[in-house]
Scaffold this motif. Sequence first.
Motif, short mmCIF file in Angstrom:
data_model
loop_
_atom_site.label_atom_id
_atom_site.label_comp_id
_atom_site.label_asym_id
_atom_site.label_seq_id
_atom_site.Cartn_x
_atom_site.Cartn_y
_atom_site.Cartn_z
N LEU A 92 33.23 40.37 35.32
CA LEU A 92 31.86 39.89 35.12
C LEU A 92 31.47 39.96 33.65
O LEU A 92 30.85 39.04 33.12
CB LEU A 92 30.88 40.69 35.98
CG LEU A 92 30.90 40.43 37.47
CD1 LEU A 92 29.99 41.42 38.20
CD2 LEU A 92 30.48 39.01 37.79
N LYS A 112 33.90 35.90 33.67
CA LYS A 112 34.62 35.34 34.82
C LYS A 112 33.86 35.74 36.09
O LYS A 112 34.31 36.56 36.89
CB LYS A 112 36.05 35.85 34.85
CG LYS A 112 36.83 35.45 33.62
CD LYS A 112 38.22 36.03 33.63
CE LYS A 112 38.95 35.60 32.36
NZ LYS A 112 40.26 36.25 32.25
N THR A 113 32.72 35.11 36.28
CA THR A 113 31.77 35.50 37.32
C THR A 113 32.34 35.39 38.73
O THR A 113 32.22 36.32 39.52
CB THR A 113 30.49 34.64 37.20
OG1 THR A 113 30.03 34.70 35.86
CG2 THR A 113 29.41 35.14 38.11
N GLU A 114 32.93 34.27 39.05
CA GLU A 114 33.44 34.08 40.43
C GLU A 114 34.55 35.06 40.77
O GLU A 114 34.57 35.62 41.86
CB GLU A 114 33.90 32.63 40.64
CG GLU A 114 32.77 31.62 40.61
CD GLU A 114 31.63 31.98 41.56
OE1 GLU A 114 31.90 32.29 42.74
OE2 GLU A 114 30.47 31.96 41.11
N LYS A 128 33.00 38.54 41.22
CA LYS A 128 32.32 38.68 42.50
C LYS A 128 33.32 38.81 43.65
O LYS A 128 33.08 39.56 44.60
CB LYS A 128 31.40 37.48 42.74
CG LYS A 128 30.16 37.49 41.88
CD LYS A 128 29.31 36.26 42.15
CE LYS A 128 28.10 36.22 41.26
NZ LYS A 128 27.28 35.01 41.50
N PHE A 173 23.74 41.08 37.67
CA PHE A 173 24.25 39.77 37.31
C PHE A 173 23.62 38.65 38.12
O PHE A 173 24.11 37.53 38.11
CB PHE A 173 25.78 39.73 37.43
CG PHE A 173 26.45 40.35 36.24
CD1 PHE A 173 26.76 39.58 35.13
CD2 PHE A 173 26.73 41.70 36.22
CE1 PHE A 173 27.37 40.16 34.03
CE2 PHE A 173 27.33 42.28 35.12
CZ PHE A 173 27.65 41.51 34.02
#
Length: 120
Positions: A85, A89-91, A94, A118
């Motif tokens: 995060l 690289k958010t996805e 998560k 976030f």
Amino acid sequence: MKKSLVNAIKLTGIAAFAFLALSCGSTKLYSWYDYQEDYYHYLKNADNESLEDLTKTYQKIVEKQKESRGVVPPGIYADYGWLLLQSGKTEEGKAMLAKEVELYPESEVFVGSILKRFGK
């Protein structure tokens, strides 16, 4: 009668010693690889090289669990997710956090607070 009592005591002593000797062996539940060293270097240096090393170690821990439990140690998915995060690289982050909750439901409050930061 005395001889059988002495033999019983000896046998009990030998059995107790054997039990203690066998139970003192360490059973590794998880494979940590170089996590401790790489995490330390990342915190100390906070440069791209130490970040790369830590990322590789996380990937190795996640992909190659070979110890007795065969699952990723508690907190690794959350730690790796947090790092992803922060790296944008958010996805992926998560997804790692979701895996942490899936494996260790007791971490849901902690992971929820990370996701709240976030904006889910």
